[in-house]
Design a protein around this motif. Structure first.
Motif, short mmCIF file in Angstrom:
data_model
loop_
_atom_site.label_atom_id
_atom_site.label_comp_id
_atom_site.label_asym_id
_atom_site.label_seq_id
_atom_site.Cartn_x
_atom_site.Cartn_y
_atom_site.Cartn_z
N GLN A 48 0.81 -1.21 0.00
CA GLN A 48 0.00 0.00 0.00
C GLN A 48 0.85 1.27 0.00
O GLN A 48 0.46 2.29 -0.55
N ARG A 49 2.00 1.19 0.64
CA ARG A 49 2.87 2.36 0.73
C ARG A 49 3.76 2.49 -0.50
O ARG A 49 4.08 3.59 -0.92
N ASN A 50 4.18 1.36 -1.03
CA ASN A 50 5.06 1.38 -2.20
C ASN A 50 4.97 0.02 -2.88
O ASN A 50 5.63 -0.93 -2.47
N ALA A 51 4.14 -0.08 -3.91
CA ALA A 51 3.88 -1.37 -4.56
C ALA A 51 4.95 -1.77 -5.56
O ALA A 51 4.93 -2.89 -6.07
N GLN A 52 5.91 -0.89 -5.82
CA GLN A 52 6.90 -1.14 -6.86
C GLN A 52 7.67 -2.43 -6.58
O GLN A 52 8.17 -2.65 -5.49
N GLY A 53 7.76 -3.27 -7.57
CA GLY A 53 8.53 -4.51 -7.43
C GLY A 53 7.71 -5.71 -7.05
O GLY A 53 8.07 -6.85 -7.37
N GLY A 54 6.59 -5.49 -6.33
CA GLY A 54 5.69 -6.57 -5.97
C GLY A 54 6.38 -7.74 -5.27
O GLY A 54 7.32 -7.55 -4.50
N PRO A 55 5.94 -8.97 -5.55
CA PRO A 55 6.52 -10.14 -4.89
C PRO A 55 8.03 -10.26 -5.08
O PRO A 55 8.74 -10.70 -4.16
N LEU A 101 -9.32 -5.82 -3.52
CA LEU A 101 -8.58 -6.72 -2.63
C LEU A 101 -8.09 -7.98 -3.33
O LEU A 101 -6.94 -8.40 -3.12
N LEU A 102 -8.92 -8.60 -4.13
CA LEU A 102 -8.52 -9.85 -4.78
C LEU A 102 -7.30 -9.62 -5.67
O LEU A 102 -6.33 -10.40 -5.63
N ASP A 103 -7.33 -8.56 -6.45
CA ASP A 103 -6.19 -8.27 -7.32
C ASP A 103 -4.95 -7.90 -6.51
O ASP A 103 -3.82 -8.17 -6.95
N ALA A 104 -5.15 -7.28 -5.35
CA ALA A 104 -4.01 -6.89 -4.52
C ALA A 104 -3.37 -8.11 -3.85
O ALA A 104 -2.14 -8.22 -3.78
N PHE A 105 -4.19 -9.03 -3.37
CA PHE A 105 -3.68 -10.19 -2.63
C PHE A 105 -3.04 -11.25 -3.53
O PHE A 105 -2.02 -11.86 -3.18
N THR A 106 -3.66 -11.51 -4.68
CA THR A 106 -3.35 -12.70 -5.46
C THR A 106 -1.89 -12.82 -5.89
O THR A 106 -1.30 -13.92 -5.78
N PRO A 107 -1.24 -11.78 -6.41
CA PRO A 107 0.16 -11.97 -6.84
C PRO A 107 1.08 -12.44 -5.72
O PRO A 107 1.98 -13.27 -5.96
N PHE A 108 0.86 -11.97 -4.52
CA PHE A 108 1.71 -12.37 -3.40
C PHE A 108 1.38 -13.80 -2.96
O PHE A 108 2.27 -14.57 -2.59
N HIS A 109 0.11 -14.14 -3.01
CA HIS A 109 -0.30 -15.52 -2.71
C HIS A 109 0.33 -16.49 -3.70
O HIS A 109 0.87 -17.54 -3.31
N LEU A 110 0.27 -16.15 -4.99
CA LEU A 110 0.84 -17.03 -6.02
C LEU A 110 2.35 -17.16 -5.89
O LEU A 110 2.93 -18.17 -6.31
N ALA A 111 2.98 -16.15 -5.30
CA ALA A 111 4.43 -16.20 -5.09
C ALA A 111 4.82 -16.98 -3.84
O ALA A 111 6.01 -17.10 -3.53
N GLY A 112 3.82 -17.52 -3.14
CA GLY A 112 4.11 -18.33 -1.95
C GLY A 112 4.37 -17.53 -0.70
O GLY A 112 4.91 -18.06 0.29
N ALA A 125 -12.46 -16.85 -2.09
CA ALA A 125 -12.44 -16.87 -3.56
C ALA A 125 -11.03 -17.13 -4.08
O ALA A 125 -10.84 -17.92 -5.03
N MET A 126 -10.05 -16.50 -3.47
CA MET A 126 -8.67 -16.67 -3.94
C MET A 126 -8.18 -18.10 -3.72
O MET A 126 -7.55 -18.71 -4.60
N LEU A 127 -8.47 -18.65 -2.54
CA LEU A 127 -8.01 -20.00 -2.24
C LEU A 127 -8.76 -21.05 -3.06
O LEU A 127 -8.23 -22.12 -3.34
N SER A 128 -9.99 -20.73 -3.45
CA SER A 128 -10.74 -21.63 -4.31
C SER A 128 -10.11 -21.69 -5.71
O SER A 128 -9.99 -22.76 -6.31
N ARG A 129 -9.70 -20.53 -6.20
CA ARG A 129 -9.08 -20.47 -7.53
C ARG A 129 -7.64 -20.97 -7.50
O ARG A 129 -7.16 -21.57 -8.46
N HIS A 130 -6.94 -20.68 -6.41
CA HIS A 130 -5.50 -20.98 -6.33
C HIS A 130 -5.20 -21.67 -5.00
O HIS A 130 -4.64 -21.06 -4.09
N PRO A 131 -5.60 -22.94 -4.85
CA PRO A 131 -5.36 -23.63 -3.58
C PRO A 131 -3.87 -23.66 -3.25
O PRO A 131 -3.02 -23.79 -4.15
N ARG A 132 -3.57 -23.53 -1.97
CA ARG A 132 -2.18 -23.59 -1.55
C ARG A 132 -2.13 -24.14 -0.14
O ARG A 132 -2.74 -23.58 0.79
#
Length: 551
Positions: free
Chosen positions: A275-282, A337-348, A370-377
């Motif tokens: 939220q403070r600085n999204a640059q670089g992401g996971p 929220l879904l778009d914000a959470f998902t890349p980090f979830h997919l990166a483990g 919804a995220m865990l249903s689409r991308h179980p981990r």
């Protein structure tokens, strides 16, 4: 502080060792080599190392695993550059006791006294710890702060860090006026800013003027990091988070340099804040983790979804706030929220998500499902932080989704009376921070201070979760009380688990890091009501003994 030198292999002897391990809960000896535990037990269990140096310094002390603070901020070390104007007594990193201020006039007087000591007429006066909820109908506004000075910029950060008050000079410097259209800029009936700024968007213009002062960017201040280490050590903490961190190049460089100092007594877990600085992401988190050390661990990612209950900026379901105040603010719009959470979830990476109000918790549960249903981990270790007003149905959903929870148990003491009388009423206040229900549902959980919001002291936090007692002595939700064993587990293995570090810290067992809290008193031999009074002698970090500096 001067740590004792350690031999290659040494045996620490104590009056009692509380291990947090079910197969051997107590011991008197622990063998350590190269910062790790070799063996735990009694004298006979140490026979394999007949030539080991025996350290008797702790013979009359009680050892337990180094305490783990799973939700706090390096700001605790930086805030003391400003003036403390909180309601409760507070001790600074150097041991000085700052008396709490019980009237608004006392707050004004302390600010005026501090202003008189500033030599630069243009230097801003910075203060922190204020909370208007303790003062009834009295409010801090431009009018009161201009009594201190109408020309010197003044900024007073609230205890929650979700709001601030400023004077007219600071409003002018920040460019905030009647035409400013930002959610959270409070205005009076005439449409003029009152000087109260609610949440980060409204505070940003002021923060832009101040730079790093009174901000969450304390990682860039080496002395603040050192002060944070002292505060942690005084509380028996050997691992602590910085649960909002930009992972800026300067901040990372500072953290690596300070934690590499031999006499720095703490392991730090910074959490990246997109939220403070999204640059670089996971990739930014993964790059920091690749350069981590045994005293600097990366991985958690922090999102803040709503605000503060006592600041009336948390998002509540019906019936909302007891006094009829409007619902709080979304710090991230729910549809994002879904778009914000998902890349980090997919990166483990594990998500640590601030949800104070039960509406925020409900929305986040929907998104995570919804995220865990689409991308179980498996074993994702996503953690709801605070999660203060969750009801039994929400906790049952959290359990089904495999979530962890880190409860803000200190709230029960510091704001419990206000929650009963002003924010949510007695029924919801009684279920706040429902660690007992989480325990019965089998949810992995921790408890925390959120320092500097409340003092960093896990033994006091454990007392809060056990006693559920407000500052006035009122008991809230007796059925949600933890036992002593569960409370101590929550500030050791429970917190370590939420950070994915339970294999290295949180208990005293062979193969784990030799990190211990050194106590003068045995918490298992005291009345539960006395847990907050247990005296901390110091800590051991990686086998090095750090006596607490004399106060």
């Amino acid at each position: 502080m001067t740590p004792y030198d350690t031999a290659s292999t040494q045996i620490l002897v104590a009056r009692k060792i509380l291990t947090m391990e079910a197969d051997r809960p107590e011991a008197t000896h622990v063998a350590v080599r190269d910062g790790e535990i070799l063996a735990v037990g009694g004298p006979a269990d140490m026979a394999a190392w007949p030539d080991a140096a025996q350290l008797d310094t702790l013979r009359d002390k009680v050892l337990m695993p180094g305490l783990v603070e799973g939700h706090c901020h390096l700001m605790e070390g930086a805030m003391w550059d400003a003036v403390y104007v909180g309601y409760f007594d507070r001790r600074d990193p150097d041991g000085r006791l700052w008396r709490g201020l019980r009237t608004l006039e006392q707050v004004i007087d302390r600010l005026a006294s501090a202003a008189s000591q500033l030599r630069d007429a243009d230097a801003p006066l910075l203060a922190w710890g204020f909370d208007p909820i303790y003062f009834g109908a009295s409010r801090l506004s431009v009018r009161e702060l201009d009594r201190v000075s109408a020309t010197r910029p003044i900024v007073v950060m609230h205890a929650s860090v979700h709001l601030m008050n400023v004077n007219s000079a600071m409003l002018a410097q920040a460019g905030i006026d009647a035409d400013t259209d930002i959610d959270g800029v409070h205005k009076d009936a005439q449409g003029q800013p009152t000087g109260e700024l609610q949440e980060f968007a409204a505070m940003f213009p002021v923060q832009r003027v101040l730079g790093s002062a009174l901000s969450l960017a304390a990682a860039e201040n080496g002395e603040a990091v050192r002060r944070f280490g002292r505060v942690a050590q005084l509380a028996g903490v050997t691992t602590a988070t910085d649960l909002v961190n930009d992972l800026s190049p300067k901040g990372l460089e500072t953290l690596r340099a300070v934690t590499a100092e031999a006499d720095f007594p703490l392991r730090i877990v910074p959490a990246f804040s997109p939220q403070r600085n999204a640059q670089g992401g996971p990739a930014r988190v993964q790059a920091a983790a690749a350069a981590g050390t045994d005293k600097l661990h990366f991985g958690p990612v922090k999102f803040i979804v709503d605000g503060s209950i006592q600041g009336f900026t948390a998002r509540l379901r019906a019936p909302g706030y007891a006094g009829g105040q409007p619902d709080g603010l979304w710090l991230i719009p729910p549809q994002q929220l879904l778009d914000a959470f998902t890349p980090f979830h997919l990166a483990g990476l594990p998500l640590h998500i601030h949800t104070n109000g039960d509406e925020a918790t409900e929305v986040v549960l929907d998104v995570l499902e919804a995220m865990l249903s689409r991308h179980p981990r498996a074993d994702h270790r996503h953690t709801l932080q605070h999660c203060q007003l969750a009801d039994a149905a929400q906790l049952a959903r959290a359990a089904r989704l495999g979530l962890c929870i880190n409860f803000f148990s200190n709230h029960l003491y510091y704001w419990g009376d206000a929650h009963v009388e002003q924010t949510v009423g007695p029924a919801r206040a009684a279920r706040m921070n429902p660690a007992g229900t989480a325990r019965r549902l089998g949810i992995p959980f921790a408890i925390h201070s959120d320092a500097p919001i409340t003092p960093l002291n896990p033994l006091f936090t454990a007392w809060c979760a056990m006693q559920r007692q407000t500052a006035s002595g009122r008991v809230l939700g007796e059925a949600e009380r933890l036992t002593l064993a569960d409370a101590l587990y929550a500030i050791t293995m429970g917190a370590a688990y939420t950070l994915k570090l339970e294999h290295r810290i949180g208990s005293i067992a062979p193969g784990k890091l030799a990190d211990f809290a050194v106590l003068e008193d045995d918490p298992t031999a005291m009345a539960p009501a006395s847990l907050k009074d247990v005296r901390v002698w110091g800590t051991v970090l990686g086998g090095r003994v750090f006596p607490a500096p004399a106060r």
